[in-house]
Design an enzyme around this catalytic site. Structure first.
Site, PDB file in Angstrom:
ATOM      1  N   ASP A  30      10.679  -3.089  16.563  1.00  0.00           N
ATOM      2  CA  ASP A  30      11.164  -1.747  16.193  1.00  0.00           C
ATOM      3  C   ASP A  30       9.979  -0.807  16.036  1.00  0.00           C
ATOM      4  O   ASP A  30       9.892  -0.064  15.066  1.00  0.00           O
ATOM      5  CB  ASP A  30      11.978  -1.816  14.901  1.00  0.00           C
ATOM      6  CG  ASP A  30      12.761  -0.513  14.644  1.00  0.00           C
ATOM      7  OD1 ASP A  30      12.830   0.319  15.574  1.00  0.00           O
ATOM      8  OD2 ASP A  30      13.276  -0.330  13.536  1.00  0.00           O
ATOM      9  N   GLU A  70       0.825  -1.199   0.000  1.00  0.00           N
ATOM     10  CA  GLU A  70       0.000   0.000   0.000  1.00  0.00           C
ATOM     11  C   GLU A  70       0.870   1.264   0.000  1.00  0.00           C
ATOM     12  O   GLU A  70       1.936   1.299   0.622  1.00  0.00           O
ATOM     13  CB  GLU A  70      -0.924   0.002   1.222  1.00  0.00           C
ATOM     14  CG  GLU A  70      -1.991  -1.075   1.174  1.00  0.00           C
ATOM     15  CD  GLU A  70      -2.839  -1.098   2.438  1.00  0.00           C
ATOM     16  OE1 GLU A  70      -4.067  -1.178   2.333  1.00  0.00           O
ATOM     17  OE2 GLU A  70      -2.255  -1.043   3.529  1.00  0.00           O
TER      18      GLU A  70
END
Length: 812
Positions: free
Chosen positions: A617, A556
């Site tokens: 992360d 996307e």
């Protein structure tokens, strides 16, 4: 070879012997023939999620859930979905007997679950069986004449070396008696053992003479000495603790499982597969099938069909057993248990033999001895055939390995991904050798480029995701990622119902100097995104180009960049950038807008946690924003090498985001969903400071010390007390005490519902306050945007923010 074959054979024969010796399970005579009742205990801790499941029979017509004789109904914590009930944030009030009543045409099944939620964490309890004995000995000692301390159970103290895996609970005991009652104290490495010497502290139970440490980590290694003393003397004893750090490896399957099985037509066959894996494994059961009369494709790899795969509501224990009900002769054949984690793949196979129903004539019945001989011989024959088949297969195909494409219902078995490139043949050889096959393997941490000039490679085609190259129009570059570059593109016909619709997308591709490890990592990220599925608040995979050219991974497109820059671009004029003080943002953010950002990220992380995916992360820079202000978590599928990075050097392999890392991840490299929750707390702080840099002005070396001492960042100026308490809960030193993402979603949903759209932020106050003040040792160049301890240089687009101290401008 003989040794391995012997182990397999003995495993099969032992399983067969046990199955022969097992008596049939029958109901007692006094139980009514139309009712069957089972009782199952269930223990939980406060805050846990309780999941109770009803094992369905084929003839079940209705299901009812009852607690202590009262019909259960759904609440804000209780969710009922047919055969399953889930209770979030468990507490003692959830104790009781839960009954699942299933009605069938001929009988009623009632499964009773006795739920017990303890009043305290298990680590705070001492369940040692010698407690009462110790107490009675102490009372007897008090009534006797004065004497120096003596060990009451020296035989239980003989084991001095204790080697345990990380995250386990350790308890050392030094039971003693004496008159007057002695006192107990503990030393670590011949020094007084203080509570602040380890994260989470420890517990001393004087009445049971014990020391308890929860969730041990490698830094807990050492010698622990108990000193028991009174005025007449003192004694001591030393234990040695070795904490074994869990090393990552592919799943380990128990030898001999699944075992070859023989059943009669119409009965149920069962295969078991015991999986050991530190990273969360993904388990599948496969059946080898025939295609066009052949079990093996033209390239030598067998065809398989997926029978059972792990889902959101299935546990690993459920996946370790495969039941085949009402078997037919067509079910006979080879079955495979496949287990995969982020490190690699393992699999074991077994054979199912379907026998005819034996005639009930007494003359034809085999004796138990004959039956055992038949089973032993059959098992030996199948094992021998399987070993011979494997030897012949490996002799014919020495360079091919096996792996599974877990996304196809019928697909080929392959162990690694073949990558084809052009090969130059020197000399005058007339060989037609114009291409070679390179197997993608993990490289050493150096990551040296091995595929310079890589132009073509070959991957198995996945029809569900494959996009024709002529339907993809590449555009301008968007940046460089871990594996290569990302470019904007237009894809035509991604929606099958609208074949001419053009969709703006982002395309990940390899650089020209890509290494084999880069290719392996990009493929791993793509496969991870396939496995995780789609959600509104994560970056979703839209397709891939794997055939006739370079690998393109289509995801996307997010037009507004990452959340960090999105927030900074919308700071009000009171926080003007030093290079453009007249800049006025196009849009001001309200308090509700910021809560919405946090809520959407929490929803995305809750979904990833449900898929057993640990991000490692999570930060505002890894959250992307769409044109419609939808938050989407990115980079959750990256393969990160976290075990070979020097904390104090910048390397070419990666940078550790230390300001976002939980203490257990930072100091002991333990990554869990709870460590992701810590990172989410830092991301919350980033949101409510509109892109501020965590721990501003704190040197990295000092940050380690502050975290160990329990310091946390101050409340942002425009953050409510409730949201700040949420941040501090996320930063709890004990991972088990942090909220889950599901709880965070519920809390943020409630706060969002109570928020007003008109609460625009007054950010005239500083955003980078932090209680421990440190001198700014850097130059006047702005460097508040550092992502990790390795980066002390300013980012090129970094805005210079005013430096404040206690509400005033801080001098540089």
């Amino acid at each position: 070879m003989f040794s391995g074959m012997s182990l397999l054979l003995w495993g099969v024969l032992l399983g067969a012997a046990l199955s022969v010796a097992r008596p049939p399970s029958t109901l007692p005579d006094e139980v009514a023939p139309k009712t069957k009742t089972e009782v199952e205990p269930y223990s939980a801790q406060p805050g846990d999620r309780i999941t109770l499941q009803c094992r369905l029979r084929e003839d079940v017509q209705s299901i009812n859930w009852v607690k202590n004789g009262v019909q259960l109904s759904e609440t804000n914590r209780t969710r009922i979905t047919g055969e399953e009930i889930q209770i979030s944030n468990a507490g003692p009030e959830d104790n009781g007997v839960y009954a699942c009543v299933t009605n069938g045409p001929s009988r009623t099944y009632t499964v009773l679950c006795s739920v017990n939620v303890s009043d305290a964490l298990p680590s705070a309890e001492d369940d040692d069986e010698d407690d009462d004995n110790s107490s009675s000995e102490e009372k007897a000692a008090e009534n006797s004449k004065p004497n120096r301390p003596l060990w009451s159970h020296p035989e239980k103290m003989e084991k001095k070396l204790h080697a345990v895996p990380a995250a386990k609970t350790v308890k050392f005991r030094c039971p003693a008696n004496g008159t007057p009652t002695p006192t107990l104290r503990w030393l670590k490495n011949n020094r007084a053992f203080q509570q602040d010497q380890r994260i989470g502290g420890y517990k001393v139970r004087s009445q049971t003479w014990s020391l308890i440490m929860d969730s041990v980590v490698p830094s807990d290694k050492g010698n622990y000495t108990c000193i028991v003393e009174n005025k007449y003397g003192a004694i001591n004893h030393t234990y040695q603790l070795d904490v074994v750090e869990r090393s990552p490896h592919r799943p380990i399957l128990q030898a001999g499982l699944p075992a070859n099985t023989s059943v009669t037509v119409g009965t149920t066959a069962e295969f078991s597969c015991k999986v050991y894996s530190d990273p969360q494994p993904h388990i599948q059961w496969l059946r080898h099938i025939e295609i066009n009369g052949s079990r093996v494709a033209s390239d030598g790899f067998p065809y398989v069909e997926i029978l059972k795969t792990a889902g959101v509501n299935t546990s690993d224990k459920d996946m370790e057993v495969l039941h085949l009900r009402n078997v037919t002769f067509e079910d006979a054949g080879q079955y495979t248990c496949l287990a995969a984690n982020s490190i690699g793949i393992s699999h074991h196979s077994a054979w199912l033999t379907v026998l005819k129903v034996e005639d009930n004539k007494p003359a034809l019945l085999a004796s138990p001895l004959q039956l055992e001989i038949i089973i032993y011989c059959t098992g030996a024959a199948f094992v021998s055939a399987m070993v011979v088949t494997i030897i012949i297969f490996k002799m014919k195909h020495p360079s091919k390995k096996s792996d599974f494409n877990s996304q196809l219902a019928v697909h080929k078995l392959a162990k690694s991904i073949p990558v084809r490139r052009q090969v130059t043949v020197s000399g005058d050889s007339s060989s037609s050798m114009n291409s070679g096959v390179i197997l993608v393997r993990r490289l050493s941490s150096s990551g040296t480029p091995m595929l310079s000039g890589l132009s073509e490679y070959e991957l198995p085609e996945d029809p569900r995701w494959e996009v024709a190259r002529d339907r993809l129009i590449l555009g301008k570059p968007l940046g460089e990622g871990c594996f290569g570059q990302v470019v904007m593109a237009e894809a035509i016909g991604l929606d099958k119902e609208k074949p001419n619709k053009v969709t703006k997308v982002a395309v990940k591709m390899l650089k020209s100097d890509a290494s084999e490890k880069d290719l392996s990592d990009l493929i791993s990220e793509m496969e991870m995104m396939k496995m995780i599925g789609k959600h509104k608040n994560i970056i979703n995979l839209l397709g891939a180009c794997t055939q006739d050219g370079p690998l393109y991974v289509i995801v996307e497109y997010t037009s507004k960049g990452n959340l960090r820059e999105y927030l900074r671009a919308r700071r009000p004029p009171a926080m003007e950038y030093c290079y453009n003080p007249t800049c006025v943002p196009d849009q001001l953010l309200s308090f509700k807008d910021l809560v919405s950002c946090a809520y959407q990220v929490a929803r995305g992380m809750d979904y990833l946690a449900s898929k057993k995916c640990i991000h490692r992360d999570l930060a505002a820079r890894n959250v992307l924003v769409t044109e419609d202000n939808i938050m989407k978590i990115a980079d959750f599928g990256l393969a990160r090498d976290i075990h070979h990075i020097d904390y104090y050097k910048k390397t070419t392999n990666g940078r550790l985001p230390v300001k976002w890392m939980a203490p257990e991840a930072l100091f002991d490299r333990i990554y869990t969903h709870q460590s992701d929750v810590w990172s989410f707390g830092v991301l919350l702080w980033e949101i409510f400071t509109l892109g501020g840099s965590p721990y501003p002005g704190v040197p990295m070396e000092e940050l380690f010390k502050l975290l160990k001492e329990g310091h946390r960042m101050d409340k942002p100026t425009n953050c409510t007390n409730e949201l700040y308490m949420m941040m501090k809960d996320c930063w709890h030193a004990m991972p088990s005490q942090r909220p889950t993402f599901n709880q965070l979603v519920e809390d943020l949903d409630r706060i969002l519902a109570l928020s007003s759209n008109q609460e625009y932020l007054d950010l005239s106050m500083p955003v980078n306050q932090y209680s421990p003040c440190f001198p700014d040792t850097r130059s006047s160049t702005c460097s508040s945007g550092e992502d990790s301890m390795f980066s002390h240089d300013p980012l090129p687009d970094e805005p210079c923010l005013p430096k404040y101290s206690n509400g005033g401008l801080k001098k540089r």
